[in-house]
Design an enzyme around this catalytic site. Structure first.
Site, mmCIF file in Angstrom:
data_model
loop_
_atom_site.group_PDB
_atom_site.id
_atom_site.type_symbol
_atom_site.label_atom_id
_atom_site.label_comp_id
_atom_site.label_asym_id
_atom_site.label_seq_id
_atom_site.Cartn_x
_atom_site.Cartn_y
_atom_site.Cartn_z
ATOM 1 N N GLY A 1 54.573 31.015 16.631
ATOM 2 C CA GLY A 1 54.772 32.427 16.951
ATOM 3 C C GLY A 1 54.194 32.810 18.298
ATOM 4 N N SER B 1 56.057 29.046 22.145
ATOM 5 C CA SER B 1 56.021 27.716 22.775
ATOM 6 C C SER B 1 57.382 27.319 23.345
ATOM 7 C CB SER B 1 55.529 26.654 21.807
ATOM 8 O OG SER B 1 56.449 26.491 20.766
ATOM 9 N N ASP C 1 60.719 37.193 23.881
ATOM 10 C CA ASP C 1 59.866 36.024 24.177
ATOM 11 C C ASP C 1 60.105 35.517 25.600
ATOM 12 O OD1 ASP C 1 59.269 36.316 21.514
ATOM 13 O OD2 ASP C 1 59.408 34.177 21.043
HETATM 14 C C1 MEV Z 1 59.703 36.199 17.706
HETATM 15 O O1 MEV Z 1 58.682 35.942 18.642
HETATM 16 C C2 MEV Z 1 59.925 37.663 17.569
HETATM 17 C C3 MEV Z 1 61.031 38.093 16.597
HETATM 18 O O2 MEV Z 1 61.082 39.508 16.686
HETATM 19 C C4 MEV Z 1 62.345 37.495 16.949
HETATM 20 C C5 MEV Z 1 62.975 38.060 18.209
HETATM 21 O O3 MEV Z 1 62.541 39.086 18.721
HETATM 22 O O4 MEV Z 1 63.973 37.463 18.651
HETATM 23 C C6 MEV Z 1 60.664 37.740 15.169
#
Ligand code: MEV
Length: 323
Positions: free
Chosen positions: A102, A105, A149
């Site tokens: 999370g 990476s 991300d």
């Molecule tokens: C993943 O780091 C974050 C989520 O909200 C997925 C996304 O935003 O694509 C779970």
């Protein structure tokens, strides 16, 4: 030799809700991935130290390849289509970020790879271009991510992000009396699977969940204000509310809850899962004076604890002259 690096990330509030268009807040952390490029005559060799593979991609980018290499093939394909060239190289990838935790990476590694390889080609890419290419690679791994991300690891700092609208850099008021911890549960999971699960739940209970999504959006706006005002007590409370929302959409776990409750019991102001959940990492905000006690309290429930700082440095490229 060329070396590029990119930071990891935490989502301070708003993960999952961001996938359906709500704003979310993310920060870049000084735990980085690196891509190192050396001349090589035979083809494009990608070596991943963390994932323990070394694969040669043919210059025509054809043939069957292991699935871990597909996002890199995608990046190379885009570069070859856009800039009309590729060069043989050996690219070594190494990351301080645990995979599937999370902490971004994959996005971070793709960003370092794209920045290093484009410099090697002699192509000056803007950060916007790198961000776009990394997003495409993220889609290969995660399905249809929101784009938060790739954006945070490319630009660094702290951002408010909204899918389809882009990002706003937040002018965060740093206060040395407060500090962050990121606790890795050690449980690896797939972001794509978790996102799909949450979207299925949303489709099934749209009328019930829509207000929660709107509330999460308001919460992100309040969190942005708290960060800009340096009101960390308020930020902690908002993180705790957000954890409850993430619990409601089914992405927390018993281990995450244990870390969250133990951290709060030891004085943390805010604690919540960060990223897709289902394992992965927990983000904790505490007064600096309470940090050791919080760390001790959560240690038995975690695989690794990162005591790290928010960084304003997104992608960084260095060139070394070989003698
Ligand atoms: C993943 O780091 C974050 C989520 O909200 C997925 C996304 O935003 O694509 C779970």
């Amino acid at each position: 030799m060329i070396e590029a690096s990119a930071p990891s990330k935490v989502i301070i509030v708003g993960e999952h809700f961001v996938v359906k268009g709500q704003p979310a807040i993310a920060a870049a952390l000084d735990v980085r991935s690196k891509a190192r490029i050396e001349e090589n005559l035979k083809g494009i060799i990608i070596r991943s130290i963390n994932l323990n593979f070394e694969v040669m991609i043919p210059m025509e980018l054809s043939g069957s390849l292991p699935k871990e290499v597909e996002p890199f093939r995608r990046i190379l394909k885009t570069m070859s289509e856009r800039y009309g060239k590729l060069r043989p190289a050996k690219i070594t990838l190494e990351s301080e970020i645990p995979v599937g935790s999370g902490m971004g990476s994959s996005a971070s590694t793709f960003a370092a790879f794209t920045a290093a390889y484009s410099r090697y080609l002699g192509v000056e890419l803007s950060l916007d271009e790198v961000n776009e290419i990394v997003y495409e690679a993220e889609c290969v791994v995660h399905g249809k991510p929101s784009g938060i991300d790739n954006t945070i690891v490319t630009y660094g700092g702290v951002i408010a992000y909204r899918k389809g609208e882009g990002f706003l850099r937040l002018n965060v008021k740093i206060n040395q009396d407060y500090a962050w911890l990121v606790a890795d549960t050690g449980v690896r999971r797939s972001t794509g699977d978790l996102v799909r699960r949450v979207l299925d739940l949303y489709d099934k209970y749209e009328e019930v969940l829509m207000p929660l999504y709107h509330a999460a959006g308001h919460l992100a706006i309040e969190a942005a204000k708290a960060l800009e005002q340096g009101d960390y007590e308020k930020l902690g409370e908002l993180m705790n509310i957000n954890q409850g929302m993430l619990e409601a959409i089914g992405v927390s776990t018993l281990q995450i809850s244990e870390i969250v409750y133990k951290a709060k019991e030891a004085g943390a102001l805010g604690a919540k899962l960060t990223g897709a959940g289902g394992g992965g990492a927990v983000l904790i905000l505490a007064k600096r004076g309470d940090l050791n006690e919080v760390e001790e309290a959560i240690k038995p429930y975690t695989a690794k604890i990162f005591k790290t700082r928010i960084t304003h440095t997104g992608i960084r490229v260095k060139e070394f002259n070989e003698r």
